[in-house]
Enzyme design. Structure first.
Site, PDB file in Angstrom:
ATOM      1  N   GLN A 128      30.850  40.619  47.693  1.00  0.00           N
ATOM      2  CA  GLN A 128      31.697  39.428  47.874  1.00  0.00           C
ATOM      3  C   GLN A 128      32.849  39.721  48.813  1.00  0.00           C
ATOM      4  OE1 GLN A 128      32.681  37.322  44.310  1.00  0.00           O
ATOM      5  NE2 GLN A 128      34.803  37.016  44.850  1.00  0.00           N
ATOM      6  N   GLY A 129      32.929  38.992  49.938  1.00  0.00           N
ATOM      7  CA  GLY A 129      34.002  39.215  50.909  1.00  0.00           C
ATOM      8  C   GLY A 129      35.033  38.105  50.889  1.00  0.00           C
ATOM      9  N   TYR A 130      35.857  38.101  49.875  1.00  0.00           N
ATOM     10  CA  TYR A 130      36.928  37.101  49.785  1.00  0.00           C
ATOM     11  C   TYR A 130      38.284  37.715  50.143  1.00  0.00           C
ATOM     12  CZ  TYR A 130      34.288  33.355  47.335  1.00  0.00           C
ATOM     13  OH  TYR A 130      33.438  32.352  46.998  1.00  0.00           O
ATOM     14  N   SER A 131      38.676  38.742  49.369  1.00  0.00           N
ATOM     15  CA  SER A 131      40.039  39.266  49.501  1.00  0.00           C
ATOM     16  C   SER A 131      40.259  39.943  50.845  1.00  0.00           C
ATOM     17  CB  SER A 131      40.317  40.280  48.391  1.00  0.00           C
ATOM     18  OG  SER A 131      40.413  39.641  47.162  1.00  0.00           O
ATOM     19  N   SER A 163      33.722  45.004  45.997  1.00  0.00           N
ATOM     20  CA  SER A 163      33.025  45.808  44.982  1.00  0.00           C
ATOM     21  C   SER A 163      31.610  46.126  45.432  1.00  0.00           C
ATOM     22  CB  SER A 163      32.928  45.043  43.656  1.00  0.00           C
ATOM     23  OG  SER A 163      34.194  44.765  43.177  1.00  0.00           O
ATOM     24  N   GLU A 246      31.366  32.305  38.535  1.00  0.00           N
ATOM     25  CA  GLU A 246      31.916  33.564  38.044  1.00  0.00           C
ATOM     26  C   GLU A 246      32.448  33.380  36.627  1.00  0.00           C
ATOM     27  OE1 GLU A 246      34.820  35.329  40.630  1.00  0.00           O
ATOM     28  OE2 GLU A 246      34.284  37.305  39.861  1.00  0.00           O
ATOM     29  N   ASN A 372      47.104  38.265  36.456  1.00  0.00           N
ATOM     30  CA  ASN A 372      47.502  37.525  35.248  1.00  0.00           C
ATOM     31  C   ASN A 372      48.651  36.560  35.534  1.00  0.00           C
ATOM     32  OD1 ASN A 372      45.573  38.779  33.709  1.00  0.00           O
ATOM     33  ND2 ASN A 372      47.008  39.520  32.141  1.00  0.00           N
TER      34      ASN A 372
END
Lengths: 396, 352
Positions: A128-131, A163, A246, A372
């Site tokens: 997953q390439g989001y951040s 990840s 997710e 959080n």
């Protein structure tokens, strides 16, 4: 409301349990009980393929793409049996639980035919390439660029915290395809093969000593014009829908690993006698309660008719992340001084046993996927309708 | 497996919510607190007469509707949200259920129709008594709504008995109770003749009772959150609504996180009880401990976030705070329930 199971659900449970037992006590006994997400990758890739051959990999998908059209109850049952049999973390978690359902929802017929079967059979692993370094919890700040050139998207930028990229053949990337656009506008959701010259992957050594996360450098990386989900510039909606998955079924898979970790803490407490300590017993019971409530909360999320509303879904991330961090702290209290040392390895590597690793690893849980603190803002603003946080207007 | 409420359950929920929104108010609850009985009599009569709620646990043959644990939880949750001052828990959920489950036909015929129509009130007492010469003797100081009860379901030496409160040798003294919406009484029995409930195992009552208390706590916690959210959206300090302060938002968010888990706990437990599932006991211990803790936290946060007004008698925050504390102490504190879970916890998975 009916928590009991039908005859056909019970038969399904028996079938799943029998198959899992024969594999995980037989040919795949070496991955049974594994908790590391980066351990024994070759064997876990083979396990992924075995699941696919027997059509247990993606049971919730339509049969035509390798699934079983499983009902929610059957998916729950399989997750329970998988956990009970000590099934290892799915190395293609991202492909199976996140990208697959998103392709089913947003892909064209051709994309479904091309991308789904290899995931189902364990042949195509996704990340997953989001951040990005400048966009952690704030995905509207994504700066990776994608532009069309002669029938191909050319992608430049850098992703981080990716990840398991080192084991993956493909990534889905959120990139800015409209120069000058800001926030959620002008983003496109691209499917990018990683085995190409424009891509380099650098594992990030983490607090645990392991490298589960990676930096992903995209330097003129290419993908076909048609390999996007949704329309160009409308990637935000696809990205958010994926985050919805997710929070959905994949949480049941995640809970398998949690069950195994809690069982390991219980075993350690029994082995060293701390399970007789009243305070430790209270915390073990709290951990057990938390895990059970996570399960029922996930079921409420999945059962749209169940009146889950937004409450169960919007609070789930902070719930599990906080639970697991507490479990890591409990594990260390159970271990006592023994938690300070690891068995010696021939190469002198920094490799902690699983409970110590859990303690360290859990520090990521309350950060990635929205810290959080950001989760609390979301809950307060979207769940309770409180005023929005003041947005900064720094232009970089 | 299906988690959604059935159509009938949705109908019960909607009817009870609509009814209580009309029938209960801060004023009606305070009237009940002041009149010494701790019972909102108009509410209790309407629950019995108009909605038939007091027949919930009673078999149809005795004039009841014999609904399940999920319905019990739905009604308890709604009552908890409104702080209903009625002997619902002691009489309808616990004592009536005990007679329905374990009473003889004669006992059922004598008591269940009256309990179902709400003309008699029952309560329970689980400790303090012993059997001497076939009669009950002893005392116990914390009997919920004992001051208004016609009948006590009393445990002694692993048996359960029916003790009418007008029996010779039965003395009841009302106590001053922290939570005035659920008064407690001192019950003393001196050589009282009592008939055993022949077929009752008290263990069969406990999961439902714990879950009902948990559901009351869930409703109360949600009400604390809803009222506090409304307050912080209105209240202005330092030139802004206080709900815009992150410290306030984050505390309210934590309340919702806990409440959603409590909701999972209550409906998991109720569903397990109705399914006769193996986890019914574990789930109801979990619900009782988690939901009571959540309620206590949320009621405390409600006082804090209301500021000075939340500390006054005229504001309702203290009513929730006291009910929360009462729920926590009733039928086993959270620490006790967690210890029971520790005893139920399984060994690690083994490959044989």
């Amino acid at each position: 409301m009916r928590l009991s199971y039908t005859d056909s659900e019970r038969a399904f449970r028996t079938e799943a349990a029998d198959w899992l037992r024969s594999e995980l006590c037989g040919e795949f006994a070496d991955v049974r009980g594994l908790t590391s997400r980066v351990g024994a990758p070759e064997r876990r890739l083979e396990w992924e393929k075995r699941l696919g051959e027997a059509r247990w990999s993606v049971i919730g998908w339509p049969a035509e793409y390798g699934g079983r059209d499983a009902t929610m109850a059957e998916r729950v049952i399989f997750a329970e049996e998988y956990a009970g049999a000590g099934g290892p973390p799915r190395i293609n978690h991202v492909g199976v639980e996140l990208l697959g359902p998103t392709v089913i929802a947003y892909g064209t017929a051709a994309q479904k035919a091309r991308f789904l079967p290899p995931i189902a059979t364990g042949g195509s692993i996704w990340c997953q390439g989001y951040s990005e370094p400048g966009a952690g919890s704030d995905l509207g700040a994504v700066r990776t660029r994608a532009q069309l050139d002669n029938g191909e998207w050319i992608i430049d930028g850098q992703k981080v915290w990716t990840s398991l990229a080192q084991f993956s053949g493909w990534a889905f990337i959120l990139a800015r395809s409209e120069p000058g656009s800001v926030g959620r506008n002008g983003l496109t959701f691209l499917l990018v093969p990683l085995d190409q010259a424009g891509v380099s992957i650098r594992p990030i050594r983490q607090i645990t000593g392991d490298a589960e996360f990676n930096e992903l450098f995209l330097d003129g990386a290419r993908t076909d014009q048609g390999d996007i989900l949704g329309a160009p510039g409308e990637g935000w909606d696809v990205a958010m829908a994926l985050l919805g998955f997710e929070r959905g079924v994949s949480t049941l898979g995640q809970q398998m690993a949690f069950r195994n970790e809690l069982d390991a803490v219980i075993a350690a407490a029994r082995a060293n006698g701390s399970a007789q300590d009243p305070l430790i017993r209270q915390r073990l019971a709290q951990a057990e309660i938390g895990l059970r409530l996570m399960r029922f909360g996930a079921l409420r999320m999945l059962d749209q008719e169940g009146g889950a509303g937004t409450g169960a879904a919007i609070t789930y991330k902070i719930q599990w992340a906080s639970w697991r961090r507490s479990l890591g702290e409990l594990a260390m209290d159970v271990l006592g001084q023994a938690g300070q040392v690891a068995p010696a390895l021939p190469d002198g590597d920094y490799a902690m046993p699983i409970l110590t690793d859990l303690f360290l690893n859990a520090r990521a849980d309350t950060i990635y996927g929205g810290t959080n603190q950001i989760q609390r803002n979301l809950i307060a603003e979207r769940g309770l309708g409180l005023p929005r946080e003041l947005r900064g207007d720094l232009k970089g | 497996m299906r988690l959604a409420f059935s159509d009938d359950q949705v109908a019960v929920r909607d009817a009870v919510q609509a009814f209580l929104a009309e029938a209960v108010s801060s004023e009606s609850t305070r009237t009940a607190m002041a009149d010494g009985s701790g019972v909102d009599w108009p509410l209790w009569r309407a629950m019995a007469r108009d909605l038939g709620l007091t027949g919930l646990a009673v078999p149809e043959a005795f004039g009841g509707s014999e609904l399940g644990a999920v319905e019990t939880a739905i009604i308890s949750e709604t009552l908890g949200a409104h702080l209903g001052a009625v002997p619902w828990l002691a009489s309808t959920v616990i004592a009536t259920k005990a007679i329905s489950l374990g009473g003889s036909d004669t006992q059922g015929a004598e008591w269940l129709p009256r309990l179902a129509e709400g003309s008699a009130i029952a309560t329970f007492a689980t400790e303090g008594f012993e059997i001497r010469n076939g009669r009950l003797t002893g005392s116990t100081p914390f009997v919920p709504h004992g001051n208004v009860a016609d009948l006590i379901v009393a445990c002694a030496d692993d048996q359960t008995f029916l003790v009418p409160t007008d029996a010779v040798g039965c003395t009841i003294t009302a106590q001053t109770t922290l939570d005035q919406t659920r008064p407690l009484a001192l019950v003393t029995l001196s050589d009282v003749e009592a008939a055993p409930l022949p077929a009752l195992d008290w263990c069969d009552i406990e999961p439902l009772a714990w879950t009902a208390i948990a559901a009351d706590s869930l409703g109360g916690a949600q009400a604390c959150l809803d009222r506090t959210v409304a307050h912080v959206k209105e209240r202005i300090q330092f030139g802004r609504t206080i709900g815009s302060f992150q410290a306030v938002k984050h505390r309210l968010a934590d309340m919702l996180v806990a409440i959603e888990q409590a909701r999972s706990a209550v409906y998991w437990a109720a569903g397990e009880i109705d399914a006769g599932g193996p986890d019914a006991r574990l789930a109801s211990h979990a619900a009782k401990s988690f939901a009571c803790d959540t309620y206590a936290d949320c009621a405390g946060h409600a006082i804090q976030l209301h500021g000075g007004i939340g500390f006054t008698w005229e504001h309702d925050a203290h009513l929730f705070f006291k009910r929360a504390r009462g729920n926590m102490s009733l039928m086993g504190a959270p620490v006790w329930h967690r210890e029971q879970i520790a005893r139920l916890m399984p060994l690690e998975v083994a490959c044989d």
